[in-house]
Design a protein around this motif. Structure first.
Motif, PDB file in Angstrom:
ATOM      1  N   LEU A  43       0.844  -1.206   0.000  1.00 22.01           N
ATOM      2  CA  LEU A  43       0.000   0.000   0.000  1.00 22.01           C
ATOM      3  C   LEU A  43       0.880   1.257   0.000  1.00 22.01           C
ATOM      4  CD1 LEU A  43      -2.643  -1.261   2.569  1.00 22.01           C
ATOM      5  CD2 LEU A  43      -3.095  -0.726   0.183  1.00 22.01           C
ATOM      6  N   ALA A  44       1.938   1.197   0.777  1.00 26.57           N
ATOM      7  CA  ALA A  44       2.836   2.358   0.877  1.00 26.57           C
ATOM      8  C   ALA A  44       3.508   2.625  -0.465  1.00 26.57           C
ATOM      9  CB  ALA A  44       3.885   2.123   1.957  1.00 26.57           C
ATOM     10  N   SER A  45       3.890   1.551  -1.127  1.00 29.30           N
ATOM     11  CA  SER A  45       4.554   1.672  -2.428  1.00 29.30           C
ATOM     12  C   SER A  45       3.658   2.398  -3.425  1.00 29.30           C
ATOM     13  CB  SER A  45       4.862   0.258  -2.915  1.00 29.30           C
ATOM     14  OG  SER A  45       5.868   0.281  -3.853  1.00 29.30           O
ATOM     15  N   ALA A  46       2.404   1.987  -3.465  1.00 29.55           N
ATOM     16  CA  ALA A  46       1.454   2.607  -4.397  1.00 29.55           C
ATOM     17  C   ALA A  46       1.278   4.082  -4.059  1.00 29.55           C
ATOM     18  CB  ALA A  46       0.108   1.879  -4.325  1.00 29.55           C
ATOM     19  N   ALA A  47       1.170   4.363  -2.744  1.00 35.59           N
ATOM     20  CA  ALA A  47       0.947   5.751  -2.316  1.00 35.59           C
ATOM     21  C   ALA A  47       2.143   6.628  -2.672  1.00 35.59           C
ATOM     22  CB  ALA A  47       0.678   5.792  -0.809  1.00 35.59           C
ATOM     23  N   ILE A  48       3.340   6.140  -2.415  1.00 37.83           N
ATOM     24  CA  ILE A  48       4.516   6.993  -2.621  1.00 37.83           C
ATOM     25  C   ILE A  48       4.797   7.184  -4.116  1.00 37.83           C
ATOM     26  CG2 ILE A  48       6.458   5.358  -2.601  1.00 37.83           C
ATOM     27  CD1 ILE A  48       6.157   8.591  -0.557  1.00 37.83           C
ATOM     28  N   VAL A  49       4.441   6.193  -4.936  1.00 41.32           N
ATOM     29  CA  VAL A  49       4.609   6.354  -6.387  1.00 41.32           C
ATOM     30  C   VAL A  49       3.703   7.482  -6.877  1.00 41.32           C
ATOM     31  CG1 VAL A  49       3.997   5.245  -8.571  1.00 41.32           C
ATOM     32  CG2 VAL A  49       5.458   4.055  -6.941  1.00 41.32           C
ATOM     33  N   GLN A  50       2.453   7.474  -6.413  1.00 37.57           N
ATOM     34  CA  GLN A  50       1.516   8.541  -6.797  1.00 37.57           C
ATOM     35  C   GLN A  50       1.987   9.893  -6.271  1.00 37.57           C
ATOM     36  OE1 GLN A  50      -1.105   8.929  -8.702  1.00 37.57           O
ATOM     37  NE2 GLN A  50      -1.172   6.778  -9.347  1.00 37.57           N
ATOM     38  N   ALA A  51       2.510   9.893  -5.040  1.00 33.12           N
ATOM     39  CA  ALA A  51       2.970  11.149  -4.452  1.00 33.12           C
ATOM     40  C   ALA A  51       4.151  11.701  -5.244  1.00 33.12           C
ATOM     41  CB  ALA A  51       3.370  10.930  -2.993  1.00 33.12           C
TER      42      ALA A  51
ATOM     43  N   THR B 297      -3.648  14.956 -10.883  1.00 30.94           N
ATOM     44  CA  THR B 297      -2.975  14.506  -9.661  1.00 30.94           C
ATOM     45  C   THR B 297      -3.997  14.092  -8.608  1.00 30.94           C
ATOM     46  OG1 THR B 297      -1.142  15.989 -10.077  1.00 30.94           O
ATOM     47  CG2 THR B 297      -1.428  15.230  -7.816  1.00 30.94           C
ATOM     48  N   VAL B 298      -4.994  14.937  -8.427  1.00 28.09           N
ATOM     49  CA  VAL B 298      -6.018  14.658  -7.411  1.00 28.09           C
ATOM     50  C   VAL B 298      -6.768  13.372  -7.774  1.00 28.09           C
ATOM     51  CG1 VAL B 298      -8.243  15.496  -6.598  1.00 28.09           C
ATOM     52  CG2 VAL B 298      -6.279  17.016  -6.574  1.00 28.09           C
ATOM     53  N   ASN B 299      -7.052  13.200  -9.053  1.00 24.32           N
ATOM     54  CA  ASN B 299      -7.752  11.981  -9.494  1.00 24.32           C
ATOM     55  C   ASN B 299      -6.925  10.732  -9.224  1.00 24.32           C
ATOM     56  OD1 ASN B 299     -10.058  13.252 -10.350  1.00 24.32           O
ATOM     57  ND2 ASN B 299      -9.395  13.457 -12.479  1.00 24.32           N
ATOM     58  N   GLY B 300      -5.593  10.875  -9.241  1.00 28.06           N
ATOM     59  CA  GLY B 300      -4.716   9.732  -8.945  1.00 28.06           C
ATOM     60  C   GLY B 300      -4.563   9.493  -7.458  1.00 28.06           C
ATOM     61  N   LEU B 301      -4.472  10.577  -6.685  1.00 30.89           N
ATOM     62  CA  LEU B 301      -4.164  10.445  -5.254  1.00 30.89           C
ATOM     63  C   LEU B 301      -5.378  10.055  -4.413  1.00 30.89           C
ATOM     64  CD1 LEU B 301      -1.724  13.428  -4.629  1.00 30.89           C
ATOM     65  CD2 LEU B 301      -1.223  11.010  -4.299  1.00 30.89           C
ATOM     66  N   ARG B 307      -7.434   3.566  -0.550  1.00 27.06           N
ATOM     67  CA  ARG B 307      -6.949   2.181  -0.437  1.00 27.06           C
ATOM     68  C   ARG B 307      -5.956   2.049   0.705  1.00 27.06           C
ATOM     69  NH1 ARG B 307      -7.200   2.104  -6.036  1.00 27.06           N
ATOM     70  NH2 ARG B 307      -5.003   2.608  -6.296  1.00 27.06           N
ATOM     71  N   ALA B 308      -5.046   3.034   0.819  1.00 26.63           N
ATOM     72  CA  ALA B 308      -4.018   2.948   1.870  1.00 26.63           C
ATOM     73  C   ALA B 308      -4.659   3.021   3.256  1.00 26.63           C
ATOM     74  CB  ALA B 308      -2.991   4.075   1.696  1.00 26.63           C
ATOM     75  N   ALA B 309      -5.554   3.993   3.448  1.00 24.93           N
ATOM     76  CA  ALA B 309      -6.157   4.178   4.783  1.00 24.93           C
ATOM     77  C   ALA B 309      -7.039   2.983   5.135  1.00 24.93           C
ATOM     78  CB  ALA B 309      -6.956   5.471   4.828  1.00 24.93           C
ATOM     79  N   ARG B 310      -7.857   2.559   4.190  1.00 24.40           N
ATOM     80  CA  ARG B 310      -8.761   1.445   4.498  1.00 24.40           C
ATOM     81  C   ARG B 310      -8.002   0.129   4.573  1.00 24.40           C
ATOM     82  NH1 ARG B 310     -13.861   3.299   4.853  1.00 24.40           N
ATOM     83  NH2 ARG B 310     -14.429   5.127   3.657  1.00 24.40           N
ATOM     84  N   GLY B 311      -6.985  -0.021   3.712  1.00 23.61           N
ATOM     85  CA  GLY B 311      -6.192  -1.252   3.737  1.00 23.61           C
ATOM     86  C   GLY B 311      -5.490  -1.456   5.072  1.00 23.61           C
ATOM     87  N   MET B 312      -5.150  -0.352   5.732  1.00 14.40           N
ATOM     88  CA  MET B 312      -4.496  -0.467   7.044  1.00 14.40           C
ATOM     89  C   MET B 312      -5.508  -0.261   8.167  1.00 14.40           C
ATOM     90  SD  MET B 312      -0.750   1.112   6.425  1.00 14.40           S
ATOM     91  CE  MET B 312      -0.217   1.483   4.774  1.00 14.40           C
ATOM     92  N   GLU B 313      -6.789  -0.337   7.805  1.00 14.49           N
ATOM     93  CA  GLU B 313      -7.888  -0.280   8.784  1.00 14.49           C
ATOM     94  C   GLU B 313      -7.843   0.991   9.620  1.00 14.49           C
ATOM     95  OE1 GLU B 313      -8.065  -3.988  10.875  1.00 14.49           O
ATOM     96  OE2 GLU B 313      -8.196  -5.110   9.008  1.00 14.49           O
ATOM     97  N   LEU B 314      -7.567   2.098   8.943  1.00 14.02           N
ATOM     98  CA  LEU B 314      -7.552   3.373   9.652  1.00 14.02           C
ATOM     99  C   LEU B 314      -8.830   4.162   9.395  1.00 14.02           C
ATOM    100  CD1 LEU B 314      -3.870   4.484   8.944  1.00 14.02           C
ATOM    101  CD2 LEU B 314      -4.753   3.296  10.934  1.00 14.02           C
ATOM    102  N   SER B 318      -9.060  11.553   5.735  1.00 13.78           N
ATOM    103  CA  SER B 318      -9.606  12.900   5.855  1.00 13.78           C
ATOM    104  C   SER B 318      -8.644  13.961   5.311  1.00 13.78           C
ATOM    105  CB  SER B 318      -9.939  13.215   7.317  1.00 13.78           C
ATOM    106  OG  SER B 318      -8.784  13.024   8.128  1.00 13.78           O
ATOM    107  N   ARG B 319      -7.339  13.654   5.316  1.00  9.37           N
ATOM    108  CA  ARG B 319      -6.387  14.664   4.854  1.00  9.37           C
ATOM    109  C   ARG B 319      -5.160  13.985   4.281  1.00  9.37           C
ATOM    110  NH1 ARG B 319      -4.728  18.534   9.384  1.00  9.37           N
ATOM    111  NH2 ARG B 319      -6.864  19.160   9.055  1.00  9.37           N
ATOM    112  N   LEU B 320      -4.692  14.522   3.175  1.00 12.84           N
ATOM    113  CA  LEU B 320      -3.420  14.070   2.596  1.00 12.84           C
ATOM    114  C   LEU B 320      -2.557  15.299   2.389  1.00 12.84           C
ATOM    115  CD1 LEU B 320      -1.722  11.768   1.256  1.00 12.84           C
ATOM    116  CD2 LEU B 320      -2.728  12.491  -0.903  1.00 12.84           C
ATOM    117  N   VAL B 321      -1.332  15.228   2.867  1.00 12.70           N
ATOM    118  CA  VAL B 321      -0.385  16.337   2.672  1.00 12.70           C
ATOM    119  C   VAL B 321       0.853  15.763   2.001  1.00 12.70           C
ATOM    120  CG1 VAL B 321       0.996  18.125   3.792  1.00 12.70           C
ATOM    121  CG2 VAL B 321      -1.222  17.502   4.749  1.00 12.70           C
ATOM    122  N   VAL B 322       1.159  16.281   0.819  1.00 12.11           N
ATOM    123  CA  VAL B 322       2.359  15.854   0.105  1.00 12.11           C
ATOM    124  C   VAL B 322       3.306  17.049   0.105  1.00 12.11           C
ATOM    125  CG1 VAL B 322       3.306  15.018  -2.062  1.00 12.11           C
ATOM    126  CG2 VAL B 322       1.009  14.314  -1.368  1.00 12.11           C
TER     127      VAL B 322
END
Lengths: 119, 367
Positions: A43-51, B297-301, B307-314, B318-322
């Motif tokens: 999951l982290a890999s996918a996220a950081i690639v997009q970032a 970018t927004v459509n990709g992120l 997926r990341a938040a739900r995959g890790m059961e969080l 609510s917020r993403l900061v890059v």
């Protein structure tokens, strides 16, 4: 590196962390129960690639940190010269203080990675 | 209580619950909640209490039951934490116990726990920092020299144990600022910002020190004992922090809400975002100076964040900061809608996030 992660996990608010390579291989991990290192790495890999695409596309320069906040926790991704530190933290903590807790161990991991590459 | 009596009691309470929901009375609801607690049904007690608190905000009876629940929860937390210290002693288990004691108002026991932790795990930077934070909080109430100097010593020990104990350095800088030791504060902040240049409050403190002309070299001339004594005598701090409530006031009440596009333009101006967009839950885009790159970018992120938040059961993100070297992308998300802001490098993130979140709430409530 595992010692650094274990120490990081002892900090208040940090539920666990892992270090992975750029190609998604887990180098070290100390995560809380219920999180599988390989799943987190994927999951982290996918996220950081997009970032990374985001920062490149938008002219933001190289990605330095990515933070994802959710209802029950936070994910912090810190790229570290060929490695990626992923920390899972409690929600609702003062973010800047949490970042300070993570920044120290992140620097140590970067130094360890540099030493490894020289030897 | 036997099983049959227990079941009868639960049925009786369920009837009473229904009665009170149609004819609510604060005393009745408080009693009902207490009965559920006596039966060990904390969930039903909580439901009843929340229902009552919505209708009778100032009810003393309901407030007493709330205090009782909170007290019970704290006692359980303290018992669990003591057990954890016994079976698995570590800096973290001690800190968890200390925090539970502090919340229960047992300041002396909390301090004693932290002292024991500091002795047992001498050199554990995290424990020293937490102990320092506790003394620092006491100092802000007591203004006592002993509390201030103890906090300072603990933060300094934490830094000595772990040179990149950045939280301890930050608190030390705050403490020095507050007692008027601006040279000492400047030295601490310089060290902090070397390692964490994007730290928002650190930057504000650094800029405030620079505005005063404070430099690390001045630290040698500062008499810390006199400064602490002066705070104690005056029962007032020498200087207020350059952030906190004042910064919230600066955000101020928002302007009248226009349509979504106007709102996006307002947010962009307020946060100095070079691009801003709002995407509602149906996928309609409202933008201000927005490029196709931001949209892409927004459509990709957005889905990756899900997926990341739900995959890790969080839960729902609510917020993403890059954060990039030359700027930051902030995305506030709620129920399928989002606001994205492209911010300059040193933009105050907290203020931008609050503005974006407020706007998202308002826009969401209108759609």
């Amino acid at each position: 590196m595992l010692d650094v992660l274990k120490e990081l996990k002892e900090r208040v608010g940090i539920r666990g962390a892992l270090v992975m390579s750029d190609d998604g291989v887990v180098v070290a991990s100390d995560l809380c129960d219920g999180l599988q290192p390989d799943s987190v790495a994927a999951l982290a890999s996918a996220a950081i690639v997009q970032a990374a695409r985001a920062t490149s596309r938008l002219g933001l320069g190289p990605a330095e940190r990515v933070t994802l906040s959710a209802r029950f926790g936070r994910l912090v991704f810190i790229p570290l010269e060929g490695l990626l530190l992923v920390a899972v933290t409690e929600p609702g903590l003062a973010l800047d203080l949490t970042m300070l807790e993570i920044a120290g161990p992140a620097l140590r991991i970067r130094e360890l990675a540099r030493l490894d590459s020289r030897s | 209580m036997g099983f049959l009596s227990f079941s009868k009691e639960k049925l009786r309470l369920a009837r009473l619950n229904r009665q009170l929901r149609s004819e609510p009375r604060p005393h009745g609801l408080a009693e009902l909640a207490r009965c559920y607690l006596a039966l060990g049904d904390a969930g039903s007690a909580e439901d009843v209490l929340r229902f009552g608190e919505k209708l009778f905000k100032d009810s003393e009876e309901l407030a007493k039951v709330r205090q009782q629940i909170r007290g019970d929860e704290l006692e359980r937390a303290i018992a669990d934490a003591r057990e954890a210290v016994k079976t698995n002693p570590s800096g973290l288990t001690y800190l968890t116990l200390a925090e539970a004691l502090r919340e229960a108002g047992r300041g002396d026991q909390c301090l004693a726990t932290l002292r024991e932790a500091a002795e047992r795990f001498a050199g554990d930077s995290a424990v020293l920092t937490q102990l320092g934070e506790l003394r620092y909080r006491r100092f802000l109430e007591s203004f006592a020299v002993t509390d201030g100097r103890a906090a300072q010593a603990l933060f300094e020990q934490s830094v000595a144990a772990e040179p990149i104990a950045l939280r301890a350095r930050f608190r030390l800088a705050e403490l020095f600022w507050r007692v008027g030791a601006f040279g000492h504060a400047a030295a601490c902040i310089a060290e902090l910002m070397k390692h964490e240049p994007s730290h928002e409050r650190g930057a504000l403190l650094r800029d405030a020190l620079a505005a005063r002309g404070a430099t690390a070299a001045q630290a040698a001339e500062e008499d810390l004992f006199s400064l602490y004594s002066s705070v104690e005598e005056c029962t007032a701090l020498a200087a207020a922090l350059p952030y906190g409530p004042a910064e919230d006031d600066a955000n101020g009440p928002s302007s009248l809400l226009g349509d979504a596009k106007t709102e996006v333009e307002r947010i962009a101006a307020e946060t100095h975002a070079r691009e801003a967009m709002y995407v509602d839950a149906q996928g309609t885009v409202f933008a201000s100076g927005c490029s196709s790159q931001l949209l892409e970018t927004v459509n990709g992120l957005a889905p990756v964040s899900q997926r990341a938040a739900r995959g890790m059961e969080l839960g729902a993100p609510s917020r993403l900061v890059v954060e990039g070297r030359d700027g930051t992308l902030l995305m506030e998300m709620k129920k399928g809608a989002l606001i994205a802001l492209l911010l300059p490098r040193k933009a105050p993130m907290d203020g931008a996030a609050v503005s974006a979140r407020d706007a998202l709430e308002r826009l969401g409530s209108r759609s």
